[in-house]
Design a protein around this motif. Structure first.
Motif, PDB file in Angstrom:
ATOM      1  N   GLY A   1      -5.046  27.655   4.425  1.00 38.29           N
ATOM      2  CA  GLY A   1      -3.820  26.987   4.829  1.00 38.29           C
ATOM      3  C   GLY A   1      -3.879  25.486   4.560  1.00 38.29           C
ATOM      4  O   GLY A   1      -4.926  24.934   4.210  1.00 38.29           O
ATOM      5  N   TRP A   2      -2.737  24.845   4.737  1.00 40.07           N
ATOM      6  CA  TRP A   2      -2.624  23.408   4.453  1.00 40.07           C
ATOM      7  C   TRP A   2      -2.444  22.618   5.737  1.00 40.07           C
ATOM      8  O   TRP A   2      -1.816  23.088   6.695  1.00 40.07           O
ATOM      9  CB  TRP A   2      -1.416  23.136   3.554  1.00 40.07           C
ATOM     10  CG  TRP A   2      -1.160  21.668   3.291  1.00 40.07           C
ATOM     11  CD1 TRP A   2      -1.733  20.917   2.317  1.00 40.07           C
ATOM     12  CD2 TRP A   2      -0.298  20.784   4.020  1.00 40.07           C
ATOM     13  NE1 TRP A   2      -1.287  19.616   2.384  1.00 40.07           N
ATOM     14  CE2 TRP A   2      -0.400  19.498   3.417  1.00 40.07           C
ATOM     15  CE3 TRP A   2       0.536  20.932   5.117  1.00 40.07           C
ATOM     16  CZ2 TRP A   2       0.305  18.397   3.880  1.00 40.07           C
ATOM     17  CZ3 TRP A   2       1.241  19.832   5.589  1.00 40.07           C
ATOM     18  CH2 TRP A   2       1.133  18.585   4.962  1.00 40.07           C
ATOM     19  N   HIS A   3      -3.003  21.428   5.771  1.00 41.70           N
ATOM     20  CA  HIS A   3      -2.626  20.448   6.785  1.00 41.70           C
ATOM     21  C   HIS A   3      -2.724  19.053   6.165  1.00 41.70           C
ATOM     22  O   HIS A   3      -3.389  18.861   5.140  1.00 41.70           O
ATOM     23  CB  HIS A   3      -3.479  20.556   8.059  1.00 41.70           C
ATOM     24  CG  HIS A   3      -4.950  20.312   7.871  1.00 41.70           C
ATOM     25  ND1 HIS A   3      -5.480  19.081   7.573  1.00 41.70           N
ATOM     26  CD2 HIS A   3      -6.008  21.157   7.948  1.00 41.70           C
ATOM     27  CE1 HIS A   3      -6.786  19.163   7.483  1.00 41.70           C
ATOM     28  NE2 HIS A   3      -7.145  20.417   7.685  1.00 41.70           N
ATOM     29  N   MET A   4      -2.063  18.099   6.785  1.00 39.56           N
ATOM     30  CA  MET A   4      -2.106  16.723   6.299  1.00 39.56           C
ATOM     31  C   MET A   4      -3.541  16.211   6.358  1.00 39.56           C
ATOM     32  O   MET A   4      -4.241  16.421   7.345  1.00 39.56           O
ATOM     33  CB  MET A   4      -1.208  15.831   7.149  1.00 39.56           C
ATOM     34  CG  MET A   4      -1.062  14.414   6.625  1.00 39.56           C
ATOM     35  SD  MET A   4      -0.198  14.318   5.037  1.00 39.56           S
ATOM     36  CE  MET A   4       1.517  14.455   5.576  1.00 39.56           C
ATOM     37  N   PRO A   5      -4.023  15.573   5.293  1.00 37.34           N
ATOM     38  CA  PRO A   5      -5.403  15.075   5.317  1.00 37.34           C
ATOM     39  C   PRO A   5      -5.590  13.975   6.341  1.00 37.34           C
ATOM     40  O   PRO A   5      -4.669  13.218   6.650  1.00 37.34           O
ATOM     41  CB  PRO A   5      -5.607  14.552   3.892  1.00 37.34           C
ATOM     42  CG  PRO A   5      -4.238  14.253   3.386  1.00 37.34           C
ATOM     43  CD  PRO A   5      -3.344  15.278   4.017  1.00 37.34           C
ATOM     44  N   ARG A   6      -6.803  13.884   6.838  1.00 37.57           N
ATOM     45  CA  ARG A   6      -7.156  12.819   7.776  1.00 37.57           C
ATOM     46  C   ARG A   6      -7.297  11.481   7.061  1.00 37.57           C
ATOM     47  O   ARG A   6      -7.085  10.424   7.664  1.00 37.57           O
ATOM     48  CB  ARG A   6      -8.467  13.188   8.480  1.00 37.57           C
ATOM     49  CG  ARG A   6      -8.930  12.219   9.530  1.00 37.57           C
ATOM     50  CD  ARG A   6     -10.050  12.819  10.357  1.00 37.57           C
ATOM     51  NE  ARG A   6     -10.561  11.891  11.357  1.00 37.57           N
ATOM     52  CZ  ARG A   6     -11.315  12.248  12.381  1.00 37.57           C
ATOM     53  NH1 ARG A   6     -11.644  13.513  12.543  1.00 37.57           N
ATOM     54  NH2 ARG A   6     -11.749  11.348  13.246  1.00 37.57           N
ATOM     55  N   ASP A   7      -7.640  11.528   5.781  1.00 37.92           N
ATOM     56  CA  ASP A   7      -7.798  10.304   5.011  1.00 37.92           C
ATOM     57  C   ASP A   7      -6.462   9.570   4.914  1.00 37.92           C
ATOM     58  O   ASP A   7      -5.448  10.145   4.479  1.00 37.92           O
ATOM     59  CB  ASP A   7      -8.310  10.641   3.609  1.00 37.92           C
ATOM     60  CG  ASP A   7      -8.488   9.407   2.750  1.00 37.92           C
ATOM     61  OD1 ASP A   7      -9.474   8.692   2.946  1.00 37.92           O
ATOM     62  OD2 ASP A   7      -7.612   9.168   1.883  1.00 37.92           O
ATOM     63  N   GLU A   8      -6.435   8.295   5.276  1.00 36.06           N
ATOM     64  CA  GLU A   8      -5.174   7.559   5.351  1.00 36.06           C
ATOM     65  C   GLU A   8      -4.528   7.369   3.987  1.00 36.06           C
ATOM     66  O   GLU A   8      -3.303   7.471   3.857  1.00 36.06           O
ATOM     67  CB  GLU A   8      -5.405   6.201   6.026  1.00 36.06           C
ATOM     68  CG  GLU A   8      -5.755   6.308   7.495  1.00 36.06           C
ATOM     69  CD  GLU A   8      -5.922   4.946   8.151  1.00 36.06           C
ATOM     70  OE1 GLU A   8      -5.740   3.927   7.449  1.00 36.06           O
ATOM     71  OE2 GLU A   8      -6.231   4.901   9.352  1.00 36.06           O
ATOM     72  N   ASP A   9      -5.317   7.089   2.966  1.00 34.97           N
ATOM     73  CA  ASP A   9      -4.742   6.869   1.636  1.00 34.97           C
ATOM     74  C   ASP A   9      -4.072   8.127   1.112  1.00 34.97           C
ATOM     75  O   ASP A   9      -2.947   8.077   0.585  1.00 34.97           O
ATOM     76  CB  ASP A   9      -5.828   6.408   0.655  1.00 34.97           C
ATOM     77  CG  ASP A   9      -6.319   5.002   0.955  1.00 34.97           C
ATOM     78  OD1 ASP A   9      -5.581   4.244   1.618  1.00 34.97           O
ATOM     79  OD2 ASP A   9      -7.440   4.667   0.522  1.00 34.97           O
TER      80      ASP A   9
END
Length: 331
Positions: free
Chosen positions: A108-116
């Motif tokens: 599944g997908w989720h928004m990455p934790r990496d800010e960029d």
């Protein structure tokens, strides 16, 4: 059942505002308990702290060698990564080398934790690629084993050959029968056992030798990959990454959801398993750092040790408002 103990506290001015209670076990060679806090028999789901065990069948079977995997891929197989470019680019390349793509993943997908990367995805119409999932490296490992076995695509099913192999490895290195399972955030089964069993498994990883049998050599390869590539195991600013760097590769660390943490200490052949019962990450980070200091492998004055063991908490104006300190268990 032995009660949980106070492992970390939050102080705001002169007031102790919050307390994190938990359980922890340190095992030595053979799985004997060296030291414990709370209840070693606590039944736990280790969540992402178990990824090294989940990766064992990929190496033992010869799948990793057949796919030409190196330390970077092995570190990613153990990772809960930030979804930064250094993570997702490597997972994409790994999948491409297998002749597979993002649609073959089942995490599944989720928004990455990496800010960029999160900013880039927010401001574009990029597809929601599953490689951004923090567990995509583990799933690339599952797919590597799936292809090697010629098994079906639904590798997250508990009765799939991949998960049967994971369960067998889990039971053998923990020394326990599985006590059921839950479904992890990435949709894979997460097998339950005792905290002592998990610490016993980490002691196996710590004591493994590259001159031993296939499982022992696999354990060495995984722990060495983690400490060689700490930035792939988590990411910049994360406790796993920063504390492994602080210990100069002498200790492998891995967090898991709901405040689980493990440590693998080869120089002393010790394995550690920790659970904070309220699920609070800050409590788990402080407690694992306290245990590492207690075991003499982490300098309490190192900036990373201070950052996670006893951090200062600032408010929105940058004013020091509170701080974490080790709890009574470590006093």
């Amino acid at each position: 059942m032995t009660a949980a103990v106070e492992m970390a506290e939050l102080w705001r001015g002169p007031i102790r505002e919050s307390v994190h209670l938990g359980h922890a076990v340190v095992c030595g060679p053979g799985g004997d308990i060296v030291e414990s806090w709370g209840d070693p028999g606590l039944v736990v789901l280790p969540r992402s702290s178990v990824k090294m065990i989940q990766a064992l069948p990929m190496l033992e079977s010869g799948a990793a060698a057949a796919a030409g995997l190196g330390p970077e891929q092995l570190a990613l197989a153990c990772a809960s990564h930030n979804g930064a470019a250094i993570h997702v680019d490597r997972v994409r390349a790994w999948l491409a080398d297998l002749g597979l793509g993002d649609d073959d993943l089942r995490c599944g997908w989720h928004m990455p934790r990496d800010e960029d990367e999160a900013r880039r995805l927010t401001c574009t119409d990029c597809a929601h690629e599953q490689v951004y999932n923090n567990c995509s490296g583990k799933h690339a490992g599952f797919l590597t084993l799936t292809r090697h076995l010629g098994a079906g695509p639904e590798y997250i099913a508990v009765d799939h050959p991949v998960q049967k192999a994971v369960k067998a490895a889990w039971e053998e290195v923990t020394g326990e029968a599985t006590l059921g399972h839950g479904i992890d955030g990435c949709s894979a089964p997460n097998f339950a056992g005792t905290l002592h069993g998990m610490a016993r498994a980490m002691a196996f990883f710590a004591g493994a030798s590259d001159t031993g049998d296939a499982r022992s050599r696999a354990a060495v390869a995984l722990r060495q990959a983690m400490v060689a590539w700490p930035e792939l195991v988590a990411g910049e600013g994360r406790a796993c990454t920063e504390l492994m760097r602080a210990m100069d590769g002498r200790v492998a660390l891995k967090t898991g959801a709901e405040a689980f943490f493990i440590a693998i200490i080869p120089e002393r052949k010790l394995g550690v398993a920790l659970k904070i019962i309220d699920g609070g990450t800050r409590g788990a980070e402080s407690a694992i750092a306290s245990i590492l200091v207690r075991l003499g492998v982490l300098d309490p004055e190192h900036p990373a040790a201070r950052q996670f063991r006893a951090p200062v908490l600032r408010n929105c104006r940058g004013i020091e408002a509170a701080h974490i300190r080790p709890g009574a268990a470590f006093s």
